[in-house]
Design a protein around this motif. Structure first.
Motif, short mmCIF file in Angstrom:
data_model
loop_
_atom_site.label_atom_id
_atom_site.label_comp_id
_atom_site.label_asym_id
_atom_site.label_seq_id
_atom_site.Cartn_x
_atom_site.Cartn_y
_atom_site.Cartn_z
N SER A 7 -46.23 12.09 -3.82
CA SER A 7 -46.96 11.46 -4.92
C SER A 7 -46.09 10.45 -5.66
CB SER A 7 -47.46 12.53 -5.91
OG SER A 7 -47.97 11.90 -7.08
N LEU A 8 -46.62 9.26 -5.85
CA LEU A 8 -45.92 8.25 -6.61
C LEU A 8 -46.05 8.47 -8.12
CD1 LEU A 8 -46.77 5.18 -4.40
CD2 LEU A 8 -44.45 5.76 -5.14
N LEU A 9 -46.89 9.40 -8.50
CA LEU A 9 -47.00 9.73 -9.92
C LEU A 9 -46.24 11.00 -10.27
CD1 LEU A 9 -50.72 8.88 -10.80
CD2 LEU A 9 -48.64 7.57 -11.27
N SER A 10 -45.42 11.48 -9.33
CA SER A 10 -44.51 12.58 -9.63
C SER A 10 -43.30 12.03 -10.37
CB SER A 10 -44.07 13.27 -8.33
OG SER A 10 -43.32 12.35 -7.54
N GLY A 11 -42.44 12.91 -10.83
CA GLY A 11 -41.23 12.45 -11.53
C GLY A 11 -40.40 11.53 -10.66
N ASP A 12 -40.17 11.95 -9.40
CA ASP A 12 -39.38 11.12 -8.48
C ASP A 12 -40.09 9.81 -8.18
OD1 ASP A 12 -37.43 13.05 -8.38
OD2 ASP A 12 -38.14 13.95 -6.50
N GLY A 13 -41.42 9.87 -8.03
CA GLY A 13 -42.18 8.67 -7.71
C GLY A 13 -42.13 7.65 -8.83
N ILE A 14 -42.30 8.11 -10.06
CA ILE A 14 -42.25 7.19 -11.20
C ILE A 14 -40.86 6.57 -11.33
CG2 ILE A 14 -42.36 7.07 -13.72
CD1 ILE A 14 -44.56 9.21 -13.57
N GLU A 15 -39.83 7.38 -11.12
CA GLU A 15 -38.46 6.86 -11.16
C GLU A 15 -38.26 5.79 -10.09
OE1 GLU A 15 -33.83 8.35 -10.49
OE2 GLU A 15 -35.45 9.82 -10.67
N PHE A 16 -38.79 6.04 -8.88
CA PHE A 16 -38.65 5.07 -7.80
C PHE A 16 -39.34 3.76 -8.16
CE2 PHE A 16 -40.82 3.09 -4.18
CZ PHE A 16 -39.73 2.67 -3.44
N MET A 17 -40.57 3.84 -8.66
CA MET A 17 -41.32 2.62 -8.97
C MET A 17 -40.63 1.79 -10.06
SD MET A 17 -45.37 3.60 -8.71
CE MET A 17 -45.32 5.01 -9.81
N SER A 23 -43.88 6.88 -0.24
CA SER A 23 -44.88 7.95 -0.35
C SER A 23 -45.14 8.65 0.98
CB SER A 23 -46.20 7.39 -0.88
OG SER A 23 -46.77 6.50 0.07
N GLU A 24 -44.62 8.09 2.07
CA GLU A 24 -44.85 8.59 3.43
C GLU A 24 -46.31 8.42 3.85
OE1 GLU A 24 -42.50 9.09 5.24
OE2 GLU A 24 -40.85 10.14 4.30
N LEU A 25 -47.07 7.68 3.05
CA LEU A 25 -48.47 7.45 3.39
C LEU A 25 -48.59 6.62 4.66
CD1 LEU A 25 -51.36 7.97 2.39
CD2 LEU A 25 -51.22 5.84 1.07
N GLY A 26 -47.70 5.64 4.81
CA GLY A 26 -47.72 4.81 6.01
C GLY A 26 -47.45 5.61 7.26
#
Length: 501
Positions: A56-66, A356-359
């Motif tokens: 999830s890009l809205l997780s803590g790690d995801g938000i930090e990455f973005m 996100s590994e979605l690809g």
């Protein structure tokens, strides 16, 4: 015909600007990754035999990455550096007038029986000059046809077809090669961190395609398009033109001769550098596939275009001081500003897709469907080309379309064994062929304006009817040529085949 054109135009106009489109897609990746991650969606990567979980890009790690990767996503986007380096070199040669002069000479000096063939050769290879290819060659070809008693609109149609439908074929390494290979590399790394697609990985196939397309285009124009135009738009008193035949100045003639000598000297120098078995440009086994030489082709091409640009510019007086050189390069780079802005949005979208590994998840599931249904091999090749050609009617920006398709289809087809460079080659056929029948193309109207110099009441329907046989002819012939190429087992580029080794 008008109804079809209107429908295509309305559908295309509903699409947002590519920058906005990729911003929306990046937002969609954020939402979709969050939903799938909440349900614990995963897939098994058959190559690594590892389970891939959507993050999830809205997780803590995801938000930090973005928040922390915005600049690095853009700066490390593979096409960015390649396209700038290539454009600096080609741009210098273009801005001093060399490209336009070469196009004029290659067509204006053509023997009458070979006029159409030479127009197609010049137009297809002229993609290296970007927009100048359309703006110079279409009126020039129309004027030349008119001057020898042939239908001028047939000449304009031949030039437009060569420049548009043959855009992705060339005897030279172009900006498009650098751009597409960079996007392909980024997409391939969704499933293989070490993947790399070189700007020359399609070269064997696209270089030979130049002659196939020139022959096919010549046959269609001479045997079908021009006879039809003579029936529906017969030449008469209303065919008027104020275009005068271009003539080269003495300085331009000297410049071309010196460019020829410089080209010969540069080629000899490269051969002498590569020839010795112990050359640092060869690999450890003394071979050239792969080798530092192939990896250095982009800077070598940059050096070549800088050389001939300097030779021609100094000879013609376009370059009078050292300050003129970076100034001309800067002029060429300014034309890339819209592309760089688009790259910013594309790079964020692809980075989100990868993190996100979605690809990878979509690629795995898509490849599983292809294998279960047995829809692989040549039928898949044909279907992919047709799909690319159809989408190209509505999204004529090749870079935007490939940036949209590559993150999905490159990794998906890699998982069924396709080489990413071959997937790119398939796309190039579809991306080129239908450019000339898309009302969304900015040059569709440009071509019409040039043709209306000879027939003021000519409309969009007539233009579409004139260009449609050429678009379909290129699509069918180019696809058939690819199938023949595969049947012969030939590589499409240095060490590159349909299936990854």
């Amino acid at each position: 015909m008008k109804a079809i054109l209107s429908s295509i135009e309305r559908a295309g106009n509903k699409l947002p600007h590519p920058f906005i489109l990729f911003a929306i897609l990046a937002g969609a990746v954020v939402v979709i990754s969050t939903v799938l991650a909440a349900f614990g969606v995963s897939a098994i990567n058959p190559q690594a035999d590892a389970e891939v979980h959507v993050r999830s890009l809205l997780s803590g790690d995801g938000i930090e990455f973005m928040l922390t990767s915005v600049v690095s996503n853009f700066v490390n986007f593979p096409p960015l550096g390649l396209i700038l380096v290539v454009m600096f070199g080609i741009g210098l040669a273009d801005k001093v007038g060399l490209m336009s002069t070469l196009m004029q000479v290659s067509v204006a000096k053509a023997p009458a029986p070979l006029l159409t063939f030479c127009v197609f050769l010049a137009g297809i290879c002229g993609s290296i000059a970007s927009d100048a290819n359309y703006l110079i060659l279409i009126p020039l070809a129309a004027m030349l046809y008119y001057s020898v008693g042939r239908h001028p609109i047939a000449g304009a149609a031949a030039a437009y077809a060569a420049a548009g439908a043959g855009f992705d074929a060339s005897l030279f390494i172009t900006v498009g090669d650098a751009l597409f290979s960079g996007i392909s590399t980024d997409a391939a790394r969704l499933v293989n961190d070490d993947a790399y697609v070189s700007p020359i990985d399609n070269y064997y196939f696209v270089a030979c395609s130049v002659f196939i397309l020139a022959i096919v285009g010549t046959l269609i124009v001479d045997r079908f398009v021009e006879p039809r135009l003579q029936r529906v738009l017969p030449m008469g008193k209303d065919f008027k033109t104020d275009v005068t035949s271009p003539t080269l100045k003495d300085a331009e003639k000297r410049g071309l001769k010196r460019v020829g000598l410089a080209t010969l000297a540069y080629a000899i120098a490269i051969c002498l550098a590569v020839y010795p078995d112990a050359s640092p440009l060869r690999n450890e086994d003394g071979g050239l596939i792969p080798s530092p030489f192939l990896e250095a082709l982009v800077p070598l091409m940059f050096g070549y275009f800088v050389l001939i640009g300097l030779v021609y510019g100094i000879t013609t007086g376009e370059i009078t001081s050292s300050r003129d050189v970076p100034q001309r390069m800067a002029e060429a780079a300014r034309e890339l500003a819209p592309t760089l802005v688009l790259f910013f949005a594309i790079s964020q979208f692809i980075a989100y897709f990868r993190w996100s590994e979605l690809g990878q998840f979509i690629a795995i599931e898509g490849s599983n469907i292809l294998q279960v249904t047995g829809f692989t091999g040549l039928p898949l090749v044909g279907a992919f080309i047709v799909m690319s050609a159809f989408l190209n009617i509505f999204m004529t920006s090749g870079s935007a379309q490939w940036a949209l398709m590559a993150p999905v289809f490159v990794p998906m087809l890699m998982l069924v064994g396709f080489d990413p460079a071959f997937v790119q080659a398939m796309f190039r056929i579809g991306d080129s062929s239908t450019n000339i029948i898309s009302p969304m193309s900015p040059y569709f109207s440009v071509a019409l304006v040039y043709m209306q110099r000879y027939k003021p009441d000519m409309g969009l329907g007539t233009l579409m009817a004139t260009m449609l046989p050429l678009a379909l002819g290129f699509l069918v012939a180019w696809t058939a040529f690819l199938m023949f190429w595969l049947a012969m087992g030939w590589p499409i580029g240095p060490g590159v085949h349909m299936m990854a080794g």
